[in-house]
Design a protein around this motif. Structure first.
Motif, short mmCIF file in Angstrom:
data_model
loop_
_atom_site.label_atom_id
_atom_site.label_comp_id
_atom_site.label_asym_id
_atom_site.label_seq_id
_atom_site.Cartn_x
_atom_site.Cartn_y
_atom_site.Cartn_z
N LEU A 79 0.83 -1.21 0.00
CA LEU A 79 0.00 0.00 0.00
C LEU A 79 0.86 1.26 0.00
CD1 LEU A 79 -2.65 -1.12 2.64
CD2 LEU A 79 -3.08 -0.75 0.23
N PHE A 99 -5.15 13.27 0.39
CA PHE A 99 -4.34 12.05 0.35
C PHE A 99 -2.97 12.29 0.96
CE2 PHE A 99 -1.98 8.76 -2.28
CZ PHE A 99 -2.52 7.70 -1.60
N MET A 102 -3.21 12.69 4.66
CA MET A 102 -3.44 11.44 5.39
C MET A 102 -2.19 10.58 5.42
SD MET A 102 -7.28 10.08 4.64
CE MET A 102 -7.02 9.76 2.92
N SER A 117 -8.90 6.26 18.59
CA SER A 117 -9.85 6.43 17.50
C SER A 117 -10.07 5.12 16.76
CB SER A 117 -9.39 7.54 16.55
OG SER A 117 -8.16 7.21 15.99
N PHE A 121 -13.59 3.13 16.39
CA PHE A 121 -14.03 2.75 15.05
C PHE A 121 -14.40 1.27 14.98
CE2 PHE A 121 -12.68 0.97 10.92
CZ PHE A 121 -13.57 1.62 10.10
N THR A 146 -2.11 0.63 9.04
CA THR A 146 -2.52 2.02 8.81
C THR A 146 -1.38 3.00 9.10
OG1 THR A 146 -4.75 1.37 9.39
CG2 THR A 146 -4.29 3.71 9.34
N PRO B 47 -4.73 2.58 -1.57
CA PRO B 47 -4.28 3.20 -0.30
C PRO B 47 -5.18 4.34 0.15
CG PRO B 47 -2.76 3.73 -2.09
CD PRO B 47 -3.72 2.73 -2.64
N PHE B 48 -5.79 5.04 -0.80
CA PHE B 48 -6.67 6.16 -0.48
C PHE B 48 -7.85 5.67 0.36
CE2 PHE B 48 -7.70 10.49 -2.54
CZ PHE B 48 -8.37 10.91 -1.40
N TRP B 50 -8.14 2.84 1.95
CA TRP B 50 -7.66 2.28 3.22
C TRP B 50 -7.54 3.39 4.27
CZ3 TRP B 50 -6.21 -2.78 4.73
CH2 TRP B 50 -5.62 -2.85 5.99
N LEU B 51 -6.89 4.50 3.88
CA LEU B 51 -6.67 5.58 4.84
C LEU B 51 -7.97 6.30 5.19
CD1 LEU B 51 -3.32 7.00 3.46
CD2 LEU B 51 -3.68 5.96 5.70
N LEU B 52 -8.88 6.43 4.21
CA LEU B 52 -10.17 7.06 4.51
C LEU B 52 -10.91 6.25 5.56
CD1 LEU B 52 -11.70 8.25 1.11
CD2 LEU B 52 -10.96 9.66 3.02
N VAL B 53 -10.89 4.92 5.39
CA VAL B 53 -11.65 4.06 6.29
C VAL B 53 -10.96 3.94 7.65
CG1 VAL B 53 -12.48 1.71 6.67
CG2 VAL B 53 -12.71 2.76 4.41
N PHE B 54 -9.66 3.67 7.65
CA PHE B 54 -9.00 3.33 8.91
C PHE B 54 -8.26 4.50 9.57
CE2 PHE B 54 -9.13 -0.94 6.85
CZ PHE B 54 -10.02 -1.50 7.75
N PHE B 55 -8.18 5.63 8.88
CA PHE B 55 -7.52 6.76 9.51
C PHE B 55 -8.47 7.94 9.72
CE2 PHE B 55 -4.81 10.54 9.62
CZ PHE B 55 -4.01 10.20 10.69
N PRO B 58 -12.18 7.00 11.74
CA PRO B 58 -12.09 6.89 13.20
C PRO B 58 -12.08 8.23 13.93
CG PRO B 58 -10.64 5.31 12.21
CD PRO B 58 -11.19 6.13 11.08
N PHE B 59 -11.51 9.28 13.30
CA PHE B 59 -11.49 10.58 13.97
C PHE B 59 -12.88 11.14 14.14
CE2 PHE B 59 -7.04 10.65 12.74
CZ PHE B 59 -6.52 10.93 13.98
N ILE B 61 -15.53 9.44 14.44
CA ILE B 61 -16.20 8.68 15.49
C ILE B 61 -15.79 9.17 16.87
CG2 ILE B 61 -16.39 6.38 16.50
CD1 ILE B 61 -16.32 5.34 13.60
#
Lengths: 277, 327
Positions: A79, A99, A102, A117, A121, A146, B47-48, B50-55, B58-59, B61
């Motif tokens: 990734l 992007f 992140m 967090s 989640f 992650t 990767p986009f 992945w980061l949207l979902v797991f990074f 969560p914030f 939430i």
């Protein structure tokens, strides 16, 4: 004047390296202490190593940590390489700012925030879709991927921007499609960077305590969690023994890497001299 | 003997086979063309997402939970969205958790202590790390590589164990106390462990490579002939340092300082192991609210508050990094 300055720099270096290494040396010395009370010397002994190897708990934690580390490193490299390629070679695309944000945010994000967090989640997700049923190896691995992928992406980014594009351009001029150029030229050139990324992701995962203790479930103690639960209550000679083994493994690994690096550097220099003459 | 007819046949055959190959390659070409159009989006998307979902998700939430009500239940917070009979979602926002943080002096105190400890640690890291990075740059080639490896090596060993090493050094019966008694400076052990001092030592020790490496990377690119020029023009070493070296290494100083300051502010392990009950930092409070008190809304509110304190330094870091990337 010149001499004075170099003496100053030399003493700075000595002080710096002593500061970095004396604590670790002391940790190693006291692992061979017979005494149960760590800082009181009671003679040479390897009994804490024996005790360590007998402990099933330690073995289980180590196996779990290694499994997570390998899976994490592999996925994070995949990734992270994709992300690095996208950021350096694909020009502008929609959402590029978010992007790249992140990608760099996990590098400096305090672990307590990332851990909390992700746990919230996972709990929300479980209420919504019933997955993950229970927290443990899977949730720890996802959490590790992650933040590790961000580190890999940074390594790949710096390799790519330092790499000359002339080979890729030559291939393109000779009629190769971008997809072929990627697989036949760019990725082979990136292999050292990807290996470095894999190793970094592997160690980051082995080292993580805070995030794993948030997203872990019952009975899924990784090695750092186990160590932490023991040292919280004070000094433990068996932890000194474990630390010595870890430090020795890392030192050997880094020495080999360093030797290869210096050899490559010398070879590069020799090649340059050959080319110049 | 080849008759013209046979010759012709061979010719036909060869054109035939080449056209079969042509069709085959056209199909693969079409296939690859399809991939060519799409592969870039795939490489970005994986990767986009992945980061949207797991990074990122969560914030949101955490933010949601921080404005929910604390309940004795599992999970221990109220739902933010309630379906009313008309099917309209009413959003219940409760700022209790934040009010609680502001009203309780303990939290404000912890907040300020964390920022003070991490700022002072960053300054110490800079004062120690800068000459070290400079000395490494000034070393001969081979030594420089070895020194650089020695700075990187602690990165690869366990962070936790490096903090643990200081527990042994700072303990009442530990190495430093033994040494001081042996030297005759003190008669009986002084309290080193479980103090602010221990926390400072721990942070500086574990984070100093993060200061040295960006400084080194920055100095490596520096044009050293500028020093010689300044010296030739009669500048004193001190004024050369302040007018030439320091401004040129500013990007390295900023990057290194932020890499120490940001994670140190939210540090949990060091204040817990080396500070014990005597040093309270925000990361530790967050962990305890969550772990011992099971007050998730307050833990989430603490996380948001911590994030607010760090948003500006993080954005500066991002800005510096992207500028570095361009140059």
């Amino acid at each position: 004047m010149k001499k004075q300055r170099s003496t100053f720099l030399f003493s700075v270096l000595c002080f710096g390296m002593a500061f970095l290494y004396i604590p670790m040396v002391m940790l190693v010395i006291y692992s061979f202490n017979y005494s149960k009370i760590v800082p009181v010397w009671g003679g040479f002994s390897t009994r804490w190593y024996a005790k360590l190897f007998e402990s099933e708990e330690v073995w289980n934690a180590l196996t779990l940590s290694l499994q997570i580390a390998v899976i994490n490193a592999t996925f994070a490299t995949l990734l992270g390489t994709m992300a690095g390629l996208a950021l350096v070679r694909f020009g502008r695309f929609r959402g590029r700012t978010i992007f790249s944000g992140m990608i760099s945010a996990p590098l400096v994000m305090p672990e307590v925030i990332t851990g909390l967090s992700l746990l919230m989640f996972f709990i929300a997700l479980q209420q919504l879709v019933g997955w993950p049923e229970k927290r443990g190896m899977t949730t720890i691995t996802i959490a590790h991927i992650t933040f590790s992928l961000a580190y890999v992406a940074v390594i790949i980014q710096s390799r790519l921007s330092g790499m000359s594009q002339s080979l890729e351009e030559a291939a393109q001029d000779l009629g190769a499609k971008p997809f072929r150029v990627m697989f036949d030229i760019t990725l082979p050139l990136l292999t050292p960077g990807m290996m470095a990324g894999w190793l970094l992701a592997f160690t980051l995962s082995l080292d993580d305590l805070v995030i794993a203790s948030f997203v872990k479930g019952p009975g899924s103690d990784t090695l750092p969690i186990l160590i932490y639960s023991r040292v919280r209550l004070g000094l433990r000679p068996d932890i000194n023994a474990l630390a010595t083994i870890i430090i020795a493994t890392v030192a050997v690994g880094v020495l080999i890497a360093g030797w290869i690096m210096i050899r490559q550097y010398k070879k590069q220099k020799a090649d340059q001299q050959m080319a110049a003459s | 003997m080849m008759t013209p007819d046979a010759d012709n046949k061979a010719n036909i055959q060869s054109t035939h086979s080449s056209s079969v190959a042509g069709v085959g390659s056209r199909i693969t070409e079409l296939f690859f063309n399809k991939i060519h159009e799409k592969w870039r989006s795939i490489v970005v998307a994986i990767p986009f997402i992945w980061l949207l979902v797991f990074f990122l998700a969560p914030f949101f939430i955490v933010f949601k939970i921080s404005i929910a009500e604390s309940l004795i239940a599992s999970p221990p917070f109220s739902s933010l969205f309630d379906w009313t009979e008309e099917g309209v979602i009413t959003v219940r926002v409760i700022f209790d958790s934040f009010l609680y943080l502001v009203e309780d002096e303990l939290y404000l105190d912890t907040y300020l202590t964390s920022i003070r400890i991490s700022s002072i640690s960053t300054l110490i890291c800079l004062l120690l790390g800068y000459p070290i990075a400079y000395a490494i740059i000034k070393s001969p080639d081979t030594t420089r590589h070895i020194l650089l490896l020695m700075v990187i090596l602690p990165f690869w060993t366990s962070f936790l164990l490096r903090v643990y090493a200081w527990m042994g050094l700072l303990a009442d019966q530990g190495t430093i106390n033994d040494l001081l008694i042996w030297l005759g400076i003190i008669d009986k052990p002084i309290r080193l462990l479980y103090s602010h001092f221990a926390v400072y030592v721990g942070i500086v020790y574990t984070y100093i490579p993060f200061m040295i490496l960006p400084l080194y990377a920055n100095m490596e690119k520096l044009d050293m002939t500028l020093h010689e020029a300044a010296a030739d023009l009669g500048a004193k070493p001190m004024s050369t340092f302040f007018t030439v070296t320091l401004p040129l290494t500013l990007p390295g100083i900023i990057a290194g300082s932020l890499l120490v300051f940001i994670p140190a502010t939210g540090e949990y392990v060091i204040p817990d192991l080396l500070g014990g009950g005597n040093v309270s930092m925000i990361g530790k409070v967050l962990y305890n609210e969550f772990n011992a008190n099971h007050d998730w809304p307050v833990a989430s509110a603490v996380a948001i508050a911590l994030l607010l304190a760090l948003v500006v330094p993080m954005m500066i870091y991002q800005h510096v990094q992207s500028k570095e990337g361009v140059s």
